[in-house]
Design an enzyme around this catalytic site. Sequence first.
Site, PDB file in Angstrom:
ATOM      1  N   GLU A 163      42.771  44.247  29.511  1.00  0.00           N
ATOM      2  CA  GLU A 163      41.887  44.993  30.392  1.00  0.00           C
ATOM      3  C   GLU A 163      42.717  45.517  31.557  1.00  0.00           C
ATOM      4  O   GLU A 163      43.400  44.754  32.238  1.00  0.00           O
ATOM      5  CB  GLU A 163      40.754  44.076  30.886  1.00  0.00           C
ATOM      6  CG  GLU A 163      39.733  44.818  31.702  1.00  0.00           C
ATOM      7  CD  GLU A 163      38.393  44.078  31.786  1.00  0.00           C
ATOM      8  OE1 GLU A 163      38.081  43.278  30.882  1.00  0.00           O
ATOM      9  OE2 GLU A 163      37.680  44.301  32.783  1.00  0.00           O
ATOM     10  N   ARG A 164      42.682  46.808  31.745  1.00  0.00           N
ATOM     11  CA  ARG A 164      43.462  47.466  32.802  1.00  0.00           C
ATOM     12  C   ARG A 164      44.965  47.253  32.618  1.00  0.00           C
ATOM     13  O   ARG A 164      45.711  47.145  33.603  1.00  0.00           O
ATOM     14  CB  ARG A 164      43.034  46.984  34.196  1.00  0.00           C
ATOM     15  CG  ARG A 164      41.537  46.970  34.446  1.00  0.00           C
ATOM     16  CD  ARG A 164      40.898  48.314  34.221  1.00  0.00           C
ATOM     17  NE  ARG A 164      39.447  48.287  34.431  1.00  0.00           N
ATOM     18  CZ  ARG A 164      38.672  49.348  34.221  1.00  0.00           C
ATOM     19  NH1 ARG A 164      39.179  50.479  33.784  1.00  0.00           N
ATOM     20  NH2 ARG A 164      37.377  49.285  34.421  1.00  0.00           N
ATOM     21  N   LYS A 187      35.351  33.744  36.857  1.00  0.00           N
ATOM     22  CA  LYS A 187      34.610  34.923  37.323  1.00  0.00           C
ATOM     23  C   LYS A 187      33.169  34.672  36.914  1.00  0.00           C
ATOM     24  O   LYS A 187      32.857  34.652  35.717  1.00  0.00           O
ATOM     25  CB  LYS A 187      35.152  36.174  36.648  1.00  0.00           C
ATOM     26  CG  LYS A 187      34.340  37.438  36.935  1.00  0.00           C
ATOM     27  CD  LYS A 187      34.974  38.678  36.283  1.00  0.00           C
ATOM     28  CE  LYS A 187      34.166  39.935  36.569  1.00  0.00           C
ATOM     29  NZ  LYS A 187      34.801  41.144  35.972  1.00  0.00           N
ATOM     30  N   GLU A 196      29.608  41.431  37.427  1.00  0.00           N
ATOM     31  CA  GLU A 196      29.742  42.444  36.373  1.00  0.00           C
ATOM     32  C   GLU A 196      29.278  41.928  35.007  1.00  0.00           C
ATOM     33  O   GLU A 196      29.930  42.150  33.991  1.00  0.00           O
ATOM     34  CB  GLU A 196      31.199  42.937  36.296  1.00  0.00           C
ATOM     35  CG  GLU A 196      31.644  43.599  37.593  1.00  0.00           C
ATOM     36  CD  GLU A 196      33.087  44.124  37.568  1.00  0.00           C
ATOM     37  OE1 GLU A 196      33.315  45.175  38.164  1.00  0.00           O
ATOM     38  OE2 GLU A 196      33.951  43.468  36.975  1.00  0.00           O
ATOM     39  N   ARG A 246      28.260  47.845  49.135  1.00  0.00           N
ATOM     40  CA  ARG A 246      29.054  46.924  48.303  1.00  0.00           C
ATOM     41  C   ARG A 246      30.100  46.175  49.130  1.00  0.00           C
ATOM     42  O   ARG A 246      30.474  45.048  48.812  1.00  0.00           O
ATOM     43  CB  ARG A 246      29.731  47.743  47.186  1.00  0.00           C
ATOM     44  CG  ARG A 246      30.633  46.943  46.296  1.00  0.00           C
ATOM     45  CD  ARG A 246      31.070  47.769  45.094  1.00  0.00           C
ATOM     46  NE  ARG A 246      32.214  47.205  44.415  1.00  0.00           N
ATOM     47  CZ  ARG A 246      32.873  47.793  43.429  1.00  0.00           C
ATOM     48  NH1 ARG A 246      32.476  48.984  42.992  1.00  0.00           N
ATOM     49  NH2 ARG A 246      33.907  47.213  42.861  1.00  0.00           N
ATOM     50  N   LYS A 280      39.788  39.186  46.608  1.00  0.00           N
ATOM     51  CA  LYS A 280      40.640  40.371  46.476  1.00  0.00           C
ATOM     52  C   LYS A 280      41.084  40.847  47.849  1.00  0.00           C
ATOM     53  O   LYS A 280      40.385  40.637  48.844  1.00  0.00           O
ATOM     54  CB  LYS A 280      39.884  41.491  45.759  1.00  0.00           C
ATOM     55  CG  LYS A 280      39.650  41.208  44.281  1.00  0.00           C
ATOM     56  CD  LYS A 280      39.074  42.417  43.533  1.00  0.00           C
ATOM     57  CE  LYS A 280      38.859  42.059  42.067  1.00  0.00           C
ATOM     58  NZ  LYS A 280      38.347  43.186  41.265  1.00  0.00           N
ATOM     59  N   ASP A 307      37.678  47.343  45.597  1.00  0.00           N
ATOM     60  CA  ASP A 307      38.314  46.950  44.333  1.00  0.00           C
ATOM     61  C   ASP A 307      39.684  47.592  44.163  1.00  0.00           C
ATOM     62  O   ASP A 307      39.814  48.550  43.415  1.00  0.00           O
ATOM     63  CB  ASP A 307      37.405  47.316  43.154  1.00  0.00           C
ATOM     64  CG  ASP A 307      37.847  46.656  41.859  1.00  0.00           C
ATOM     65  OD1 ASP A 307      38.719  45.764  41.917  1.00  0.00           O
ATOM     66  OD2 ASP A 307      37.331  47.020  40.799  1.00  0.00           O
ATOM     67  N   GLU A 358      45.690  49.784  38.108  1.00  0.00           N
ATOM     68  CA  GLU A 358      44.385  50.281  37.653  1.00  0.00           C
ATOM     69  C   GLU A 358      43.939  51.522  38.412  1.00  0.00           C
ATOM     70  O   GLU A 358      43.459  52.480  37.811  1.00  0.00           O
ATOM     71  CB  GLU A 358      43.334  49.168  37.824  1.00  0.00           C
ATOM     72  CG  GLU A 358      41.916  49.627  37.517  1.00  0.00           C
ATOM     73  CD  GLU A 358      40.880  48.516  37.659  1.00  0.00           C
ATOM     74  OE1 GLU A 358      41.265  47.358  37.940  1.00  0.00           O
ATOM     75  OE2 GLU A 358      39.677  48.812  37.496  1.00  0.00           O
TER      76      GLU A 358
END
Lengths: 702, 702
Positions: A166-167, A286, A290, A339, A363, A368, A396
């Site tokens: 992923e990414r 996580k 999402e 957000r 993060k 993001d 990303e």
Amino acid sequence: MYKKIIGFLLFFVSMNTFADDGYRLWLKYDLISNKQQRESYAHFTKFIVANTQHEIIKVATDELKSGLQGLLGKQVSVLSTSKNAGGIVLQLSKNQALNDEGFTIINQNGNVVVSGNTEKGILYGTFELLRSIQTGKSLANIFITSNPKIKLRMLNHWDNPLGTIERGYAGSSLWKWYELPENIDPRYKDYARANASIGINATVVNNVNASARFMTKEYLLKVKALADVFRPYGIQIFLSVNFAAPKILKGAKTSDPLDPQVRAWWQAKTKEIYSIIPDFGGYLVKANSEGEPGPQDFGRTHADGANMLAEALKPFTGVVIWRAFVYKPSSKDDPKGDRYKEAYNDFKPLDGQFDRKVIVQVKNGPIDFQAREPFHPLFGAMPKTPLAMEFQITQEYLGFSTNLVYLAPLFKECLESDTYVKGKGSTVAKVVDGSLHDYNLTAIAGVANTGSDRNWTGHFMSQANWYAFGRLAWNHELSSAQIADEWTKMTLMQDEKAVKTVTNILLASRENYVNFTTPLGLHHIMGQGIHYGPEPWLERSARPDWASAYYHRADSVGLGFDRTKKGTEALLLYAPEVQNQWNDPNKTPLPYLLWFHHVGWKTKLSTGNTLWDELCTRYYTGLASVKEMRQQWSSVKSNVDKEIFEDVAGRLAVQEREAIWWRDACVLYFQQYSKMPIPAPFPKPERSLEEVKTLVETYQLR
Amino acid sequence: MYKKIIGFLLFFVSMNTFADDGYRLWLKYDLISNKQQRESYAHFTKFIVANTQHEIIKVATDELKSGLQGLLGKQVSVLSTSKNAGGIVLQLSKNQALNDEGFTIINQNGNVVVSGNTEKGILYGTFELLRSIQTGKSLANIFITSNPKIKLRMLNHWDNPLGTIERGYAGSSLWKWYELPENIDPRYKDYARANASIGINATVVNNVNASARFMTKEYLLKVKALADVFRPYGIQIFLSVNFAAPKILKGAKTSDPLDPQVRAWWQAKTKEIYSIIPDFGGYLVKANSEGEPGPQDFGRTHADGANMLAEALKPFTGVVIWRAFVYKPSSKDDPKGDRYKEAYNDFKPLDGQFDRKVIVQVKNGPIDFQAREPFHPLFGAMPKTPLAMEFQITQEYLGFSTNLVYLAPLFKECLESDTYVKGKGSTVAKVVDGSLHDYNLTAIAGVANTGSDRNWTGHFMSQANWYAFGRLAWNHELSSAQIADEWTKMTLMQDEKAVKTVTNILLASRENYVNFTTPLGLHHIMGQGIHYGPEPWLERSARPDWASAYYHRADSVGLGFDRTKKGTEALLLYAPEVQNQWNDPNKTPLPYLLWFHHVGWKTKLSTGNTLWDELCTRYYTGLASVKEMRQQWSSVKSNVDKEIFEDVAGRLAVQEREAIWWRDACVLYFQQYSKMPIPAPFPKPERSLEEVKTLVETYQLR
């Protein structure tokens, strides 16, 4: 006779002169071309004294031998003891100035002595010694003492069981799950060597969007095979866990963290894991993010979930790393919805409720992994909870493997940000290294940019980002310039002028990228889904906060997201001193301007330009800077291996094409709102907005 | 002085002795160790005469030079003309015995003369000459004439735009679409070299489940960059097309092939493609299959769709390759319903309706690339339509990259099958090579097993399958054994005994695989979706004909799918002579038995065993044969490079684990129906059916 032998050998040499494919990373160990320099190192490398019974010391010694053979062209033998001078001595010490992983290197009684209180310390010291030689430092008066400032220095691999990443932009996963545990790819060892050389001591091998299969015995045996390769390099394995694993694997009827059956399942599973991998590092989670399962599915909190796992880990050394990357869908119509605030609102109230074995991983920024973000408001806001930093090394949002973006400046910008929560100097770095709030459990994670591409990272120059992450994880006080200098010398060339050119390219690259993509504090206006290319015109998405318009808020008045008191109030999450920096649009530093303010198109900025003119200027000069990078790279052609040179040159050409694309998309799109002309001396884009949109759509077709 | 030089060179040599990572495939060109042999070749390789002005001849000459430098350790110079003897002469001929791509190699006036009527013929002859040296053949009386029997010898890449490969098990796609067209991976050239060396002259670079993006200018420029690399190697590029492209790309309101706007769009698009890639090969189409769009969406036929594309290609040399792999959902409850018949029923009625530029591409068998299938009933059934063969080189149903399965015997079994449509000897090969029905447009395609893994194919031994496909595409009369012998000598070793051992492993491997997975004509009982591991218990799926029970039909009476007159009548699609072979369960060859008959558990087979006992025997001896392969491989350890040896040994260990898994799953599952014990001398599986099911489920978790 001699002539014949020479002829044959020359032939053999010519057969074996391969192009450099970048596989060796910064551990190239090519022969130092300066004979005098080689000889000066030869004085201190007549032998190695080491206790190779220990697997870590064995690894350190092997690396030293092959490094010296390459760099100096000489075989160095390893002795268990020696009274002579002129060698390298690897030895254990009891040095109160060192922590568990620290080391010293000192020239003592004519020997270069590398010591640490543990074998791992000696391993790190050995790599530091090699780095000193690789970067041309003298060993005559060498005196280095070094301790890592952060305990867990981790890579997070977002690698899926079927081999996709992923990414990921550098091929497929390094981990060949189908072939494991029987078949051990030689690359696993080289991965471990590279990480150990920069002090990385932990790795999470599977995606945070986790498959429950990693909790089965079948897969744990595969993971064990990797752990066995990594262990002698001082690297612990962690696993991302699917919070619903008890139910998915039919071990319980629910995955409710307060259910006794569930708790028992995790306890038994954890025990099983430690029976297979005795030095297992712990869990990365996580949850409720999402679409991933989590404790909130059962009306429980993140603390409930994390503490249940901590309980299961209690008999063991492992820890729980719980990610704070959560955001409920927030509507554009709610004037205070943002957000930016979600993770803060979810986690801040839980401060003090987490078990001592829990780290919350945050993060670097509140959205993001954008090309630039303000530091995350959670840093400094949870004094009773260890917070880990999560950086993204894979690009990303930073141009995949076609854009040269050196990330040390981005990492440093965040780490050096001042939270002011305990007065001036309360930097994010001090939160993360535990010194501000006295945590001793500290961690920093980088989402890996490695893949199966021969050169590991797709873009050759992105190797520098892996390197920089490791070096900063060890010591966040190193400068971006120093790290760039080290990496360039170890990986590319020694010639001072060429090194300077390359480090200049690296150091300017991130600001260049910001300029042609998201200048002045714009953010999250990239192509949806794949996050490739510009898409400022994206007004609707599956969630409002996945759309570009949610973030740039362009209208006839101006541009930018008002997060002050008059807006969403996100700015109020910070300490007053931070608010003061960013509260007044006239005083907010330009890089952060549109993060916090909706600014009129004709408002004059500190540069003397109006917002519109400055915006255009950034897009145009951003593109110009890519052209300049290409010229600079061309100037080092003779200093670089042909294959690497061509590869980077080719990618820079792609980057220029993409920069034009970004510029055209953004100036044409925002011009619809500003209704102002492109300022002189810049020419109008050669294509229409519709043409750029069509282009972006092309890359989003299935 | 000399000693010093030798010392330095020796050091350099030691630095450069790399483990063999398999990247060089069968074009290794390592020095021939036998000095006498080297010298005998030296007599004929004193110079090369060639016209290197032509790009193809340039490529042939370069390959010859580097090949001879490697194999013989000598530099050979290239002259434009020479009257001397003892060299290699590459020259054009006008030889009526040769077709457009054929060549001769002959020792003439003391020179080895490689000639063809075209430069491509010379290129193929050059690789044949190198192969002769690589496999130790004498050049003294060399006399070879060779013509390819099939015109288009193609690889089909099921590679997706984002870099994944559908059914790929060797890493990610070779094509770096984001980096193209500016950045040219050196690997593109090595891919072309490898293909040219085995006569492959066409490649479809994108998945048949096609993205419309390949029809945009943005992507055509990327495709052109690949075409430019491939052209000097005689390789044409084709593209898979999304039939709905006109609508998706907003060129028309529909994609109805009879709509004038749609026809005009394809004509203009095709013209555009040829303006960018003048030697473009044409289109490959998967339509109305597994959810892909197609002409039937508009009430049109496959012929309507194909002919529309043929019309667009009319001004150019390109052709349309239209896949026959279609199957509407067929219900298990319909007693005559059978996926086996679907493609036949759809396409047979269209015979004679296709444009002359259309080839219909048919998979080797009626279901989908199983470890063994009867030949597809369409072969021989469409005398007015050129039929291309579609083989699968990637091991979707043959154990991914963890199983050693040499595919030449599978390919040959199909090619040598007799359709009897024009009497005895009407083999599938003769249908495909056009000789049976006088087609001059002929094609054979292999779904590629290449990926970004360093050794190209994941399993090192799977390189032999890429090689074998190319060799058989050129000349389907070559034996599996000869191809195995060539490949082994070129790729692994020269030692006769070791070569024999390796070729024995290769030649037995496919039957071994059949035995431990789907013996006696079982088929399609693998794990659903990913097609990994056994799942005979799969009784329901999204479509009935995706479930295992649909195919094995196990019940208390027996096992197998009755496709005779009493069953689904699929057997009636063949010529009477073929029906006779397979109609009577007592006479049907055991490998095909359960493809056509439902056989009682206690029925005695020709082996003397009951069906149940024979079934078990196959599963147990299949596993035993994997153990034997491991022993055989161990015996050549000293003949093989260490890295390659370990890699293959590791994968064979995985294969043994998987073979146990297949055996346990199948005997335990079918035992529920047979109610009979595992026959002596075989021990019962050590685990329960439930345990095997859990294991399979593990690999199917997200």
